[in-house]
Design a protein around this motif. Sequence first.
Motif, short mmCIF file in Angstrom:
data_model
loop_
_atom_site.label_atom_id
_atom_site.label_comp_id
_atom_site.label_asym_id
_atom_site.label_seq_id
_atom_site.Cartn_x
_atom_site.Cartn_y
_atom_site.Cartn_z
N SER A 133 2.83 28.58 42.72
CA SER A 133 2.93 28.43 44.18
C SER A 133 3.03 29.75 44.90
N TYR A 141 -5.79 34.12 43.39
CA TYR A 141 -6.41 32.86 43.81
C TYR A 141 -7.77 32.67 43.14
N THR A 178 -2.36 19.85 46.43
CA THR A 178 -1.85 20.95 47.24
C THR A 178 -2.51 22.27 46.84
N GLU A 181 -6.01 22.47 48.25
CA GLU A 181 -6.01 22.78 49.69
C GLU A 181 -5.77 24.26 49.96
N ARG A 182 -4.97 24.89 49.12
CA ARG A 182 -4.68 26.32 49.30
C ARG A 182 -5.89 27.19 48.95
#
Length: 369
Positions: A133, A141, A178, A181-182
């Motif tokens: 996270s 990423y 989640t 989406e990031r």
Amino acid sequence: MFNKARNTLGLLGAMVVMGTGVQPSSAATLAVPFQLARDVMENNGKQECTQSFPAPVVSLNLSSIYDDDDESRSTIDPKNKARYDETISQTRDFLTFVTKNASNYTETDGKRLESAICALKALNNWASANALSDLQSRQSYLSMTRIVAGAALAYVQVVPAAKLTNFNTSRIEKWLETFAERIVPIYTESGDRDSNRQNHRYWGGLALTSVGVAVGRKDFLDFGFESYKLGVCQVTPDGALPLELARKKKSRDYHLHAAGPLVMMASLLQANGYATFSQCNNGLQRLVHFALSSIDDPTKMEALAGEKQVKLPREKNGLIRGDRIAWIDAYLAQYPEERASYGGLYDKALFSSNLGGRVSVLYNMKFRD
């Protein structure tokens, strides 16, 4: 940006459309293009995981492995690579654990129930800890798109076992959703970068597509389709990707690396009604022909890239190392007539944790136990 309507895979493992190999989800809007475990009710009854798996990694700060002075990003800096490998090792070990166990479950057509339980428990453990996270760099990423893609495809394989044993998968699905989406703004809100149009974008597209299939988010598939078209519509008449040719001496390696997510997206998306394989005058087929032909004869690749290509990693028998072409059975499922041309490139089920494990086992029934 994305709608929150959700459809889960439901009783996916018990629903087999014979003859097509496509298994629809309970929502009847999403499907997987490969054969999941076929004998889920004939399992060995073992519901305990006795294996240990890596502890969750929450924070990650990765940087490039390449020499900062090399504009082609084709010269690896040994110190940068050592630092990268050490930083990502635990996350890689987690994905390897999950995908190998998911593959063991699929390969035995559901008989090794404990393998599915191990995959589910590892995924749930990382999801419960909100693993990954805190990604502290763009490179983090970009690298994690492969982790998300592999984890989501592994999860899809073990959903039948989760349904059978009433395993609560809500945390896993929320974590994957989640995470997906990031990923989107990394590409859409970072300007006109090469990494938003080359292999990094395709891996991002596969991550979104895989999670979309896993949790029932068609809008994720829409992002994947845009990413896919961005790739295959760049393919030249020769079959080359210009931005991968720019990697100079590593162009061959990067064409194979780029083909993986594009092939898997084509397969997943086509199963859900998107026109992929025919896109841009069969751009994917041209790319695959060009990339695979370069394995043993890089002459054309070298002429276009302008440099002699670095050697590809090989197995002891001289064949290309399996992870480089782990996607080939997904491709040959669409073009079975080409097996005569490319079947000799491998002699065992091919594995890539980034693609969900033993892809051959999903698409080629001869590799099932």
